[in-house]
Motif scaffolding. Structure first.
Motif, PDB file in Angstrom:
ATOM      1  N   PHE A 132       0.815  -1.215   0.000  1.00  0.00           N
ATOM      2  CA  PHE A 132       0.000   0.000   0.000  1.00  0.00           C
ATOM      3  C   PHE A 132       0.850   1.267   0.000  1.00  0.00           C
ATOM      4  O   PHE A 132       0.328   2.370   0.125  1.00  0.00           O
ATOM      5  CB  PHE A 132      -0.898   0.027   1.243  1.00  0.00           C
ATOM      6  CG  PHE A 132      -0.119  -0.170   2.508  1.00  0.00           C
ATOM      7  CD1 PHE A 132       0.502   0.888   3.141  1.00  0.00           C
ATOM      8  CD2 PHE A 132       0.035  -1.433   3.048  1.00  0.00           C
ATOM      9  CE1 PHE A 132       1.253   0.709   4.280  1.00  0.00           C
ATOM     10  CE2 PHE A 132       0.775  -1.635   4.195  1.00  0.00           C
ATOM     11  CZ  PHE A 132       1.388  -0.562   4.811  1.00  0.00           C
ATOM     12  N   CYS A 133       2.177   1.125  -0.125  1.00  0.00           N
ATOM     13  CA  CYS A 133       3.097   2.250   0.061  1.00  0.00           C
ATOM     14  C   CYS A 133       3.633   2.749  -1.275  1.00  0.00           C
ATOM     15  O   CYS A 133       4.199   1.972  -2.059  1.00  0.00           O
ATOM     16  CB  CYS A 133       4.250   1.828   0.971  1.00  0.00           C
ATOM     17  SG  CYS A 133       5.509   3.101   1.202  1.00  0.00           S
ATOM     18  N   SER A 134       3.498   4.054  -1.510  1.00  0.00           N
ATOM     19  CA  SER A 134       3.985   4.646  -2.751  1.00  0.00           C
ATOM     20  C   SER A 134       5.500   4.546  -2.865  1.00  0.00           C
ATOM     21  O   SER A 134       6.039   4.243  -3.929  1.00  0.00           O
ATOM     22  CB  SER A 134       3.550   6.115  -2.826  1.00  0.00           C
ATOM     23  OG  SER A 134       4.094   6.751  -3.953  1.00  0.00           O
ATOM     24  N   THR A 135       6.221   4.801  -1.766  1.00  0.00           N
ATOM     25  CA  THR A 135       7.680   4.729  -1.791  1.00  0.00           C
ATOM     26  C   THR A 135       8.157   3.342  -2.186  1.00  0.00           C
ATOM     27  O   THR A 135       9.100   3.184  -2.962  1.00  0.00           O
ATOM     28  CB  THR A 135       8.263   5.101  -0.424  1.00  0.00           C
ATOM     29  OG1 THR A 135       7.861   6.429  -0.083  1.00  0.00           O
ATOM     30  CG2 THR A 135       9.777   5.033  -0.434  1.00  0.00           C
ATOM     31  N   ALA A 136       7.507   2.308  -1.643  1.00  0.00           N
ATOM     32  CA  ALA A 136       7.934   0.935  -1.912  1.00  0.00           C
ATOM     33  C   ALA A 136       7.845   0.595  -3.388  1.00  0.00           C
ATOM     34  O   ALA A 136       8.643  -0.204  -3.905  1.00  0.00           O
ATOM     35  CB  ALA A 136       7.091  -0.039  -1.098  1.00  0.00           C
ATOM     36  N   GLN A 137       6.896   1.208  -4.086  1.00  0.00           N
ATOM     37  CA  GLN A 137       6.729   0.897  -5.500  1.00  0.00           C
ATOM     38  C   GLN A 137       7.880   1.441  -6.345  1.00  0.00           C
ATOM     39  O   GLN A 137       8.056   1.050  -7.503  1.00  0.00           O
ATOM     40  CB  GLN A 137       5.392   1.446  -6.010  1.00  0.00           C
ATOM     41  CG  GLN A 137       4.188   1.055  -5.169  1.00  0.00           C
ATOM     42  CD  GLN A 137       4.178  -0.410  -4.768  1.00  0.00           C
ATOM     43  OE1 GLN A 137       4.251  -1.288  -5.618  1.00  0.00           O
ATOM     44  NE2 GLN A 137       4.091  -0.666  -3.460  1.00  0.00           N
ATOM     45  N   GLN A 138       8.685   2.349  -5.773  1.00  0.00           N
ATOM     46  CA  GLN A 138       9.828   2.906  -6.499  1.00  0.00           C
ATOM     47  C   GLN A 138      11.080   2.048  -6.338  1.00  0.00           C
ATOM     48  O   GLN A 138      12.095   2.304  -6.981  1.00  0.00           O
ATOM     49  CB  GLN A 138      10.117   4.320  -5.987  1.00  0.00           C
ATOM     50  CG  GLN A 138       8.959   5.281  -6.163  1.00  0.00           C
ATOM     51  CD  GLN A 138       9.221   6.621  -5.507  1.00  0.00           C
ATOM     52  OE1 GLN A 138      10.361   7.017  -5.309  1.00  0.00           O
ATOM     53  NE2 GLN A 138       8.158   7.333  -5.166  1.00  0.00           N
ATOM     54  N   GLY A 139      11.034   1.040  -5.459  1.00  0.00           N
ATOM     55  CA  GLY A 139      12.212   0.225  -5.222  1.00  0.00           C
ATOM     56  C   GLY A 139      13.194   0.919  -4.285  1.00  0.00           C
ATOM     57  O   GLY A 139      12.950   2.015  -3.787  1.00  0.00           O
ATOM     58  N   PHE A 140      14.325   0.258  -4.062  1.00  0.00           N
ATOM     59  CA  PHE A 140      15.332   0.765  -3.128  1.00  0.00           C
ATOM     60  C   PHE A 140      16.561   1.227  -3.886  1.00  0.00           C
ATOM     61  O   PHE A 140      17.030   0.546  -4.809  1.00  0.00           O
ATOM     62  CB  PHE A 140      15.720  -0.330  -2.132  1.00  0.00           C
ATOM     63  CG  PHE A 140      16.859   0.055  -1.227  1.00  0.00           C
ATOM     64  CD1 PHE A 140      16.682   0.981  -0.213  1.00  0.00           C
ATOM     65  CD2 PHE A 140      18.125  -0.500  -1.412  1.00  0.00           C
ATOM     66  CE1 PHE A 140      17.734   1.338   0.620  1.00  0.00           C
ATOM     67  CE2 PHE A 140      19.178  -0.158  -0.582  1.00  0.00           C
ATOM     68  CZ  PHE A 140      18.985   0.763   0.429  1.00  0.00           C
ATOM     69  N   ASN A 141      17.106   2.397  -3.475  1.00  0.00           N
ATOM     70  CA  ASN A 141      18.320   2.912  -4.091  1.00  0.00           C
ATOM     71  C   ASN A 141      19.488   2.823  -3.124  1.00  0.00           C
ATOM     72  O   ASN A 141      20.443   2.096  -3.371  1.00  0.00           O
ATOM     73  CB  ASN A 141      18.096   4.358  -4.553  1.00  0.00           C
ATOM     74  CG  ASN A 141      19.207   4.867  -5.436  1.00  0.00           C
ATOM     75  OD1 ASN A 141      20.377   4.817  -5.061  1.00  0.00           O
ATOM     76  ND2 ASN A 141      18.863   5.353  -6.622  1.00  0.00           N
ATOM     77  N   ARG A 142      19.393   3.546  -1.985  1.00  0.00           N
ATOM     78  CA  ARG A 142      20.486   3.502  -1.020  1.00  0.00           C
ATOM     79  C   ARG A 142      20.029   4.052   0.317  1.00  0.00           C
ATOM     80  O   ARG A 142      18.982   4.699   0.431  1.00  0.00           O
ATOM     81  CB  ARG A 142      21.700   4.293  -1.518  1.00  0.00           C
ATOM     82  CG  ARG A 142      21.501   5.816  -1.593  1.00  0.00           C
ATOM     83  CD  ARG A 142      22.830   6.497  -1.915  1.00  0.00           C
ATOM     84  NE  ARG A 142      22.729   7.925  -2.132  1.00  0.00           N
ATOM     85  CZ  ARG A 142      22.788   8.852  -1.179  1.00  0.00           C
ATOM     86  NH1 ARG A 142      22.888   8.475   0.089  1.00  0.00           N
ATOM     87  NH2 ARG A 142      22.735  10.129  -1.481  1.00  0.00           N
ATOM     88  N   ASN A 143      20.859   3.806   1.352  1.00  0.00           N
ATOM     89  CA  ASN A 143      20.652   4.412   2.660  1.00  0.00           C
ATOM     90  C   ASN A 143      21.071   5.877   2.638  1.00  0.00           C
ATOM     91  O   ASN A 143      21.988   6.247   1.891  1.00  0.00           O
ATOM     92  CB  ASN A 143      21.481   3.689   3.729  1.00  0.00           C
ATOM     93  CG  ASN A 143      20.928   2.336   4.088  1.00  0.00           C
ATOM     94  OD1 ASN A 143      19.725   2.107   4.026  1.00  0.00           O
ATOM     95  ND2 ASN A 143      21.810   1.424   4.471  1.00  0.00           N
TER      96      ASN A 143
END
Length: 377
Positions: A132-143
């Motif tokens: 349900f998270c918009s950020t999660a749909q963008q995938g992970f880049n870095r810390n």
């Protein structure tokens, strides 16, 4: 208010120089020890950087000229750069800040009567894939680095001071982009600065870390910190949580709740805030409410019901107002403090991560950016 300054990439790191915003008080003590200086220099520098928000070493007049010269040679104070700024009709202000490597993050200030809450990011994107998270749909880049996390607080207060409206950051929540406990070391150092009396001096009750449930690091946090804790729960049983919060497949509810009980026991806080997004026909039935009440029995709790904020491509809808009120009433009858989060900033791309995706597309099309960004570990 809606403004978009000229788009420029963030100033990159200077080779061989330490970014002093990456260091909490102990880190600064160690840094000065390496220069042969006394530990009290750390407190002096904390006050200049975080209370006075001065980054020019030459202006730090209670440091000797020799120390200032040495700092100019081997250190810097480098902050994220603003590239987009929007203010909602309700006063919520949302910035997109550019980082090294062509990345960008969101930071949001939410004004309320007697307080001002800043929602900060801890990662570029997120790897946990909550459905349900918009950020999660963008995938992970870095810390994010410590400097990039605490730099959001630095920048926001500077921007608010420039308004002349006497708005201040009184509370910080790590509820923006990313899973804070997946960036443990940098988040811990940044929160240390938030509560340090010589830096931002916030009460530990006014700094809240929100996690989806990385159990090993949650247990570590009970030893290393005593800031407030919020847990993104969103489902009252493992089967449903496995589906919408996939990290539950690795750390199921029994393990998560044990770690939360430990946190309550080891810290001076009286309760945990449970975040529960209301998804129409998914997790919002009367039985879900009763199951949630049974699940949390015996744990000092506050339950925060969050109306789902749709984003493009989302497969969920928000529960109706009547359903949310019914769900809340059932929890209250079971003895739980229950609130319904008021939707803020919904006229400025309110879903976390939504605005930054649009701005990043614009940045990468801009000829002055000179590239498409890079993935930095």
């Amino acid at each position: 208010m809606s403004s978009a300054p000229a788009i420029e990439p963030a100033r990159g790191a200077t080779p061989g120089r330490v970014n002093l915003l990456d260091l909490d008080r102990q880190g600064l003590r160690d840094f000065f020890a390496g220069l042969g200086e006394k530990p009290f220099r750390a407190v002096q520098l904390l006050k200049w950087l975080h209370q006075r928000r001065v980054t020019d070493f030459a202006a730090m007049t209670d440091l000797s000229k020799a120390v200032r010269a040495r700092l100019a040679e081997c250190a810097e104070a480098r902050l994220p750069s603003p590239i987009f700024d929007q203010e909602s009709r309700d006063g919520t202000r949302k910035w997109v800040l550019s980082l090294d490597g062509g990345n960008a993050i969101e930071t949001v200030f939410i004004p309320e009567a007697g307080r001002g809450t800043l929602c900060v990011s801890s990662q570029v994107g997120c790897a946990l894939d909550c459905k349900f998270c918009s950020t999660a749909q963008q995938g992970f880049n870095r810390n994010l680095t410590t400097a990039e996390i605490i730099g959001q607080v630095w920048f926001a207060q500077q921007a608010l001071d420039a308004e002349g409206r006497d708005r201040r950051v009184t509370n910080v929540v790590l509820m923006g982009m990313g899973e804070p406990l997946a960036n443990y070391r940098n988040v811990l150092a940044a929160t240390n600065l938030m509560v340090d009396q010589h830096a931002y001096g916030l009460s530990r009750r006014r700094v809240t870390l929100s996690t989806s449930g990385l159990v090993p690091n949650l247990r570590r946090l009970a030893d290393d910190s005593d800031i407030s804790l919020a847990v993104s729960l969103h489902a009252p049983n493992d089967a449903l949580r496995d589906e919408i919060v996939p990290v539950n497949q690795r750390y199921p509810l029994a393990e998560l709740l044990d770690a939360c009980r430990l946190y309550v026991e080891r810290t001076p806080h009286h309760r945990i805030t449970w975040e529960y997004v209301m998804l129409d026909g998914v997790n919002d039935s009367d039985e879900h409410a009763r199951e949630l009440a049974r699940l949390l029995e015996g744990i000092p709790s506050k339950i925060n019901l969050i109306p789902f904020n749709p984003f493009p491509g989302a497969r969920y809808r928000c529960s109706s107002r009547e359903r949310i009120e019914r769900f809340s009433a059932l929890l209250q009858r079971s003895g739980y403090i229950t609130t319904v989060r008021r939707t803020r900033g919904d006229d400025i791309d309110g879903a976390c991560g939504q605005l930054v995706g649009q701005v990043e597309d614009r940045i990468r099309r801009h000829p002055r950016w000179g590239g498409t960004g890079e993935n930095r570990a």
